[in-house]
Design an enzyme around this catalytic site. Structure first.
Site, mmCIF file in Angstrom:
data_model
loop_
_atom_site.group_PDB
_atom_site.id
_atom_site.type_symbol
_atom_site.label_atom_id
_atom_site.label_comp_id
_atom_site.label_asym_id
_atom_site.label_seq_id
_atom_site.Cartn_x
_atom_site.Cartn_y
_atom_site.Cartn_z
ATOM 1 C CD GLU A 50 44.767 1.842 -59.101
ATOM 2 O OE1 GLU A 50 44.042 2.265 -57.575
ATOM 3 O OE2 GLU A 50 44.277 2.281 -59.925
ATOM 4 C CG ASP A 61 42.591 9.118 -51.326
ATOM 5 O OD1 ASP A 61 42.113 8.403 -52.293
ATOM 6 O OD2 ASP A 61 43.629 8.707 -50.645
ATOM 7 C CE1 TYR A 176 41.018 6.091 -61.649
ATOM 8 C CE2 TYR A 176 42.895 4.756 -60.665
ATOM 9 C CZ TYR A 176 41.737 5.218 -60.462
ATOM 10 O OH TYR A 176 40.733 5.232 -59.584
#
Length: 277
Positions: A50, A61, A176
């Protein structure tokens, strides 16, 4: 159409192991060192890469990946340079899947049609764009699929059975699963819960399920690998980059090896996990 992503997860399944999915930020700490790191990842045991596309407002994040993005932007990384990095990687490696991960704003500014063409031409295999929900599939997801790029969707602990079909409808490559609520690297997952979450997802899809967020050590990777088709590690790898830098934030002769040493240990952990299951 078969992708490199499909082939890599199929290989891992034949070898009775989970795939190791590694995240690094393009251009961190600088473009040249970042390319060295990416080129070294497959040899260290990474199955899928990734590649983070740096952005000024990465809302999903945690601090480690935010800092990596800021380092990359300060060093001059751009979306064009990130695609150049993929292109350079493909000169030596035609097999390892690359998934571009980031946010919609830079893609929108670049131009969706232009981005999809250039990403495919550069050798990318798919993308994760965390701020586009299924209701916006016509913006990027469907054009990406039409371009031959997998659009990988995130499922979370709060994605219930009513919401899950919408999340999975146009997902390709793998699912995911975000094992903790919150931002990347923020907490350690409850490994006792992960197995049940993976089973639930598998009742709704035939795609491989990769689990990430909070996976920091080989022991964590082994625990996840006992249940999942893939283990995603990001913040720990980005931390390894950060800790290898000099006082001015520049790469040292230890930067690449710091990453490969960690990835090798994580890859060994992933293999132990399935063997112990």
């Amino acid at each position: 159409m078969k992708h490199r992503i499909d082939a890599r997860f199929a290989l891992a399944a034949r070898e009775n192991r989970a795939a190791l999915v590694t995240f690094v930020t393009a251009g961190d700490p600088d473009h040249e060192t970042s390319l060295e790191i990416v080129r070294a990842l497959p040899g260290a045991g990474a199955d899928v890469i990734e590649l983070g596309m740096p952005f000024t407002d990465p809302m999903a994040d945690g601090p480690a990946i935010q800092a990596a993005g800021l380092r990359a932007l300060a060093a001059g990384e751009t979306l064009v340079k990130t695609l150049d990095l993929v292109r350079a990687f493909r000169e030596r490696d035609q097999d390892t899947p690359i998934v571009l991960m980031g946010y919609y704003n830079p893609i929108y500014v670049h131009g969706v049609e232009r981005f999809l063409y250039e990403a495919k031409e550069a050798g990318a295999d798919g993308m994760i764009v965390v701020d586009l929900p299924p209701e916006e599939d016509e913006e990027l997801c469907l054009p990406a699929l039409q371009s031959g790029l997998a659009f990988i969707r995130l499922a979370t602990p709060t994605t219930d059975d009513k919401r899950l079909p919408a999340v999975l409808k146009n997902t390709a490559g793998f699912v995911y699963y975000v094992s903790v609520a919150g931002t990347t690297g923020a907490a350690t997952p409850d490994f006792n819960v992960v197995g049940g979450a993976v089973d639930r997802l598998k009742r709704h899809t035939d795609l491989p399920v990769a689990v990430g967020f909070g996976v920091k050590t080989p022991e964590h990777a082994a625990a996840i690998a006992a249940y999942a088709d893939g283990v995603v590690v990001g913040s720990a790898i980005v931390d390894a980059v950060a800790k290898s830098l000099d006082a001015d934030g520049r790469a040292t002769n230890k930067t690449v090896s710091a990453v490969t040493a960690l990835v090798s240990a994580l890859a060994a952990g992933v293999r132990r996990g399935r063997a112990a299951a």
